[in-house]
Design a protein around this motif. Structure first.
Motif, PDB file in Angstrom:
ATOM      1  N   MET A   1       0.845  -1.181   0.000  1.00 53.74           N
ATOM      2  CA  MET A   1       0.000   0.000   0.000  1.00 53.74           C
ATOM      3  C   MET A   1       0.883   1.235   0.000  1.00 53.74           C
ATOM      4  O   MET A   1       1.812   1.342   0.788  1.00 53.74           O
ATOM      5  CB  MET A   1      -0.918   0.012   1.232  1.00 53.74           C
ATOM      6  CG  MET A   1      -1.966   1.113   1.200  1.00 53.74           C
ATOM      7  SD  MET A   1      -3.160   0.917  -0.149  1.00 53.74           S
ATOM      8  CE  MET A   1      -3.988  -0.593   0.347  1.00 53.74           C
ATOM      9  N   GLU A   2       0.561   2.167  -0.879  1.00 55.07           N
ATOM     10  CA  GLU A   2       1.379   3.365  -1.025  1.00 55.07           C
ATOM     11  C   GLU A   2       1.415   4.164   0.270  1.00 55.07           C
ATOM     12  O   GLU A   2       0.402   4.338   0.944  1.00 55.07           O
ATOM     13  CB  GLU A   2       0.839   4.227  -2.173  1.00 55.07           C
ATOM     14  CG  GLU A   2       1.724   5.416  -2.505  1.00 55.07           C
ATOM     15  CD  GLU A   2       1.214   6.210  -3.690  1.00 55.07           C
ATOM     16  OE1 GLU A   2       2.013   6.910  -4.324  1.00 55.07           O
ATOM     17  OE2 GLU A   2      -0.005   6.126  -3.972  1.00 55.07           O
ATOM     18  N   LEU A   3       2.620   4.662   0.600  1.00 56.32           N
ATOM     19  CA  LEU A   3       2.890   5.510   1.765  1.00 56.32           C
ATOM     20  C   LEU A   3       2.599   4.812   3.086  1.00 56.32           C
ATOM     21  O   LEU A   3       2.519   5.471   4.134  1.00 56.32           O
ATOM     22  CB  LEU A   3       2.102   6.825   1.681  1.00 56.32           C
ATOM     23  CG  LEU A   3       2.370   7.689   0.448  1.00 56.32           C
ATOM     24  CD1 LEU A   3       1.470   8.910   0.452  1.00 56.32           C
ATOM     25  CD2 LEU A   3       3.831   8.079   0.377  1.00 56.32           C
ATOM     26  N   ASN A   4       2.467   3.497   3.064  1.00 58.22           N
ATOM     27  CA  ASN A   4       2.132   2.778   4.289  1.00 58.22           C
ATOM     28  C   ASN A   4       3.053   1.580   4.539  1.00 58.22           C
ATOM     29  O   ASN A   4       3.456   1.325   5.669  1.00 58.22           O
ATOM     30  CB  ASN A   4       0.671   2.306   4.232  1.00 58.22           C
ATOM     31  CG  ASN A   4       0.243   1.651   5.523  1.00 58.22           C
ATOM     32  OD1 ASN A   4       0.224   2.289   6.572  1.00 58.22           O
ATOM     33  ND2 ASN A   4      -0.089   0.362   5.453  1.00 58.22           N
TER      34      ASN A   4
ATOM     35  N   THR B   1      20.243   3.294  -5.538  1.00 59.54           N
ATOM     36  CA  THR B   1      21.303   3.605  -4.577  1.00 59.54           C
ATOM     37  C   THR B   1      20.678   4.094  -3.276  1.00 59.54           C
ATOM     38  O   THR B   1      19.496   4.462  -3.233  1.00 59.54           O
ATOM     39  CB  THR B   1      22.250   4.674  -5.134  1.00 59.54           C
ATOM     40  OG1 THR B   1      21.479   5.851  -5.482  1.00 59.54           O
ATOM     41  CG2 THR B   1      22.956   4.177  -6.382  1.00 59.54           C
ATOM     42  N   ALA B   2      21.477   4.096  -2.229  1.00 61.96           N
ATOM     43  CA  ALA B   2      20.987   4.537  -0.923  1.00 61.96           C
ATOM     44  C   ALA B   2      20.688   6.029  -0.947  1.00 61.96           C
ATOM     45  O   ALA B   2      21.486   6.836  -1.430  1.00 61.96           O
ATOM     46  CB  ALA B   2      22.020   4.224   0.151  1.00 61.96           C
ATOM     47  N   ARG B   3      19.517   6.393  -0.454  1.00 62.15           N
ATOM     48  CA  ARG B   3      19.110   7.790  -0.316  1.00 62.15           C
ATOM     49  C   ARG B   3      17.979   7.834   0.698  1.00 62.15           C
ATOM     50  O   ARG B   3      17.708   6.835   1.364  1.00 62.15           O
ATOM     51  CB  ARG B   3      18.682   8.381  -1.660  1.00 62.15           C
ATOM     52  CG  ARG B   3      17.533   7.667  -2.344  1.00 62.15           C
ATOM     53  CD  ARG B   3      17.225   8.310  -3.693  1.00 62.15           C
ATOM     54  NE  ARG B   3      16.065   7.732  -4.342  1.00 62.15           N
ATOM     55  CZ  ARG B   3      16.099   6.682  -5.121  1.00 62.15           C
ATOM     56  NH1 ARG B   3      17.252   6.071  -5.358  1.00 62.15           N
ATOM     57  NH2 ARG B   3      14.990   6.217  -5.677  1.00 62.15           N
ATOM     58  N   TYR B   4      17.313   8.979   0.816  1.00 64.13           N
ATOM     59  CA  TYR B   4      16.249   9.109   1.812  1.00 64.13           C
ATOM     60  C   TYR B   4      15.160   8.073   1.550  1.00 64.13           C
ATOM     61  O   TYR B   4      14.599   7.988   0.465  1.00 64.13           O
ATOM     62  CB  TYR B   4      15.649  10.518   1.755  1.00 64.13           C
ATOM     63  CG  TYR B   4      14.515  10.720   2.735  1.00 64.13           C
ATOM     64  CD1 TYR B   4      14.767  10.914   4.085  1.00 64.13           C
ATOM     65  CD2 TYR B   4      13.184  10.690   2.297  1.00 64.13           C
ATOM     66  CE1 TYR B   4      13.732  11.083   4.984  1.00 64.13           C
ATOM     67  CE2 TYR B   4      12.146  10.864   3.204  1.00 64.13           C
ATOM     68  CZ  TYR B   4      12.422  11.055   4.537  1.00 64.13           C
ATOM     69  OH  TYR B   4      11.401  11.218   5.431  1.00 64.13           O
ATOM     70  N   GLY B   5      14.878   7.258   2.546  1.00 67.00           N
ATOM     71  CA  GLY B   5      13.844   6.229   2.437  1.00 67.00           C
ATOM     72  C   GLY B   5      14.328   4.921   1.863  1.00 67.00           C
ATOM     73  O   GLY B   5      13.593   3.935   1.865  1.00 67.00           O
ATOM     74  N   ILE B   6      15.559   4.891   1.339  1.00 65.99           N
ATOM     75  CA  ILE B   6      16.112   3.661   0.752  1.00 65.99           C
ATOM     76  C   ILE B   6      17.440   3.350   1.432  1.00 65.99           C
ATOM     77  O   ILE B   6      18.345   4.190   1.465  1.00 65.99           O
ATOM     78  CB  ILE B   6      16.311   3.808  -0.763  1.00 65.99           C
ATOM     79  CG1 ILE B   6      14.959   4.068  -1.449  1.00 65.99           C
ATOM     80  CG2 ILE B   6      16.978   2.569  -1.343  1.00 65.99           C
ATOM     81  CD1 ILE B   6      15.071   4.241  -2.948  1.00 65.99           C
TER      82      ILE B   6
ATOM     83  N   LEU C   1      18.150  -4.683   0.521  1.00 68.49           N
ATOM     84  CA  LEU C   1      17.619  -3.394   0.073  1.00 68.49           C
ATOM     85  C   LEU C   1      16.289  -3.158   0.776  1.00 68.49           C
ATOM     86  O   LEU C   1      15.398  -3.997   0.702  1.00 68.49           O
ATOM     87  CB  LEU C   1      17.425  -3.389  -1.446  1.00 68.49           C
ATOM     88  CG  LEU C   1      16.669  -2.200  -2.045  1.00 68.49           C
ATOM     89  CD1 LEU C   1      17.482  -0.914  -1.880  1.00 68.49           C
ATOM     90  CD2 LEU C   1      16.356  -2.449  -3.520  1.00 68.49           C
ATOM     91  N   THR C   2      16.168  -2.011   1.460  1.00 72.68           N
ATOM     92  CA  THR C   2      14.944  -1.671   2.190  1.00 72.68           C
ATOM     93  C   THR C   2      14.389  -0.364   1.647  1.00 72.68           C
ATOM     94  O   THR C   2      15.105   0.642   1.568  1.00 72.68           O
ATOM     95  CB  THR C   2      15.221  -1.522   3.696  1.00 72.68           C
ATOM     96  OG1 THR C   2      15.769  -2.742   4.196  1.00 72.68           O
ATOM     97  CG2 THR C   2      13.930  -1.208   4.445  1.00 72.68           C
ATOM     98  N   ILE C   3      13.096  -0.394   1.281  1.00 73.50           N
ATOM     99  CA  ILE C   3      12.404   0.805   0.784  1.00 73.50           C
ATOM    100  C   ILE C   3      11.249   1.085   1.731  1.00 73.50           C
ATOM    101  O   ILE C   3      10.269   0.333   1.785  1.00 73.50           O
ATOM    102  CB  ILE C   3      11.880   0.607  -0.650  1.00 73.50           C
ATOM    103  CG1 ILE C   3      13.018   0.154  -1.577  1.00 73.50           C
ATOM    104  CG2 ILE C   3      11.254   1.890  -1.183  1.00 73.50           C
ATOM    105  CD1 ILE C   3      12.563  -0.193  -2.975  1.00 73.50           C
ATOM    106  N   ALA C   4      11.364   2.167   2.509  1.00 71.77           N
ATOM    107  CA  ALA C   4      10.349   2.505   3.506  1.00 71.77           C
ATOM    108  C   ALA C   4       9.275   3.390   2.891  1.00 71.77           C
ATOM    109  O   ALA C   4       9.561   4.256   2.057  1.00 71.77           O
ATOM    110  CB  ALA C   4      11.004   3.210   4.692  1.00 71.77           C
ATOM    111  N   ASN C   5       8.006   3.162   3.321  1.00 70.50           N
ATOM    112  CA  ASN C   5       6.868   3.970   2.874  1.00 70.50           C
ATOM    113  C   ASN C   5       6.868   4.098   1.345  1.00 70.50           C
ATOM    114  O   ASN C   5       7.009   5.197   0.794  1.00 70.50           O
ATOM    115  CB  ASN C   5       6.890   5.350   3.529  1.00 70.50           C
ATOM    116  CG  ASN C   5       6.767   5.273   5.034  1.00 70.50           C
ATOM    117  OD1 ASN C   5       6.014   4.455   5.565  1.00 70.50           O
ATOM    118  ND2 ASN C   5       7.497   6.119   5.736  1.00 70.50           N
ATOM    119  N   VAL C   6       6.694   2.987   0.690  1.00 70.91           N
ATOM    120  CA  VAL C   6       6.797   2.944  -0.765  1.00 70.91           C
ATOM    121  C   VAL C   6       5.817   3.904  -1.425  1.00 70.91           C
ATOM    122  O   VAL C   6       4.737   4.192  -0.893  1.00 70.91           O
ATOM    123  CB  VAL C   6       6.554   1.515  -1.291  1.00 70.91           C
ATOM    124  CG1 VAL C   6       7.644   0.580  -0.835  1.00 70.91           C
ATOM    125  CG2 VAL C   6       5.173   1.010  -0.870  1.00 70.91           C
TER     126      VAL C   6
END
Length: 309
Positions: free
Chosen positions: A139-142, A170-175, A184-189
């Motif tokens: 779910m988007e943003l969740n 690459t690593a950046r805000y949220g990744i 690899l972790t993607i938060a609040n997709v």
């Protein structure tokens, strides 16, 4: 007798005067398990009177060469080596993990002796790279997506590269990249994070990609996945084309049938009533109603005079 002479000459080379220590380019030399490798020297082709290659400490003879006697190949290297008599370079074939370690060469010309050393690292090629995810319907943003990349066989060190389609991740805000790049972790997709993901694992002698895993991201309040902007634009264009075509067909139908419309009569009256206001009239006079009969005009005048009085 030959072996004794070779050993005596080898000891003389190793204990004699040495010049030009940079016999090899910077190392180490990397090889593939089961493959071949060449220890290439920096010596220009010349006449070498003696060459001696050894492995590890205490030294194990790989090959000894004396110009007047020819090469003497050490045990375990018969059929596995080739020696360049003009440069001292050595090819070693059918590599095994036992071949890992330091190598040393001593070279002698008519005027000078040179000694150099290098090392060999034998790597197993990478195979069976597997990509896993905690969940692919998000779910988007969740929700948060977590990928992990694993290798069933191959020699370390490993390096990891992540792709979403053809774009590198690459690593950046949220990744975040963790465990040496293995996760690899993607938060609040968001909808921009969806797509086919894969990892590419490399070591010094090989590189192997994983299979693709596609993230499907839905927006809040929607049971269907969020479509990319390009897909939405294509859908809108198709709808507009269909609607435009339908309108065009309707206009052509009205124009074609409107000019042939038959007049209609109401209430049994003989006065024609034209029900097609969309007809194209080139002469405005044709659209005027026919004059009333004389008797109807007289009745109308009598009624009008009575209302005035």
């Amino acid at each position: 007798m030959v072996a004794s002479a070779v050993v005596f000459l080898t000891m003389g080379i190793l204990s004699g005067y040495c010049a030009g220590q940079d016999v090899f380019p910077p190392g180490p030399v990397n090889g593939t398990l089961g493959g071949n490798v060449i220890f290439k020297t920096t010596i220009n082709p010349t006449t070498l009177f003696a060459i001696s290659w050894t492995f590890r400490e205490p030294p194990v003879s790989v090959v000894d060469f004396v110009s007047s006697l020819g090469p003497v190949i050490g045990e375990g290297y018969v059929g596995r080596i080739s020696l360049d008599n003009s440069t001292g370079s050595l090819e070693l074939r059918k590599l095994t993990l036992i071949d890992n370690g330091p190598y040393r060469v001593a070279l002698r010309t008519a005027a000078v002796s040179q000694v150099g050393s290098t090392s060999l690292i034998v790597y197993e090629t990478i195979s069976n790279v597997t990509l896993r995810a905690n969940v692919i319907d998000l779910m988007e943003l969740n929700d948060t997506a977590i990928f992990s990349c694993s290798v069933s066989s191959g020699s370390s060190p490993f390096s990891y590269r992540w792709l979403n389609g053809s774009s590198e991740v690459t690593a950046r805000y949220g990744i975040q990249l963790g465990d040496g790049g293995r996760t690899l972790t993607i938060a609040n997709v968001t909808r921009y994070d969806q797509g086919p993901y894969r990892c590419i694992v490399s070591n010094p002698v090989s590189s192997k990609p994983s299979q693709n895993l596609t993230l499907i991201i839905s927006s809040e309040g929607s049971l269907s996945p969020v479509l990319p902007a390009g897909a939405i634009i294509r859908i809108v264009i198709r709808v507009l084309l269909v609607v435009g075509g339908a309108v065009g067909v309707a206009v052509l139908f009205i124009r074609k049938n409107g000019t042939n419309a038959e007049p209609m009569h109401r209430g049994g009256s003989q006065q024609p009533v034209y029900e097609n206001p969309s007809s194209v009239c080139e002469n405005p006079q044709q659209n005027q109603s026919p004059p009333l009969p004389l008797t109807e005009m007289q009745d109308f005048k009598s009624t009008y005079d009575t209302r005035i009085m």
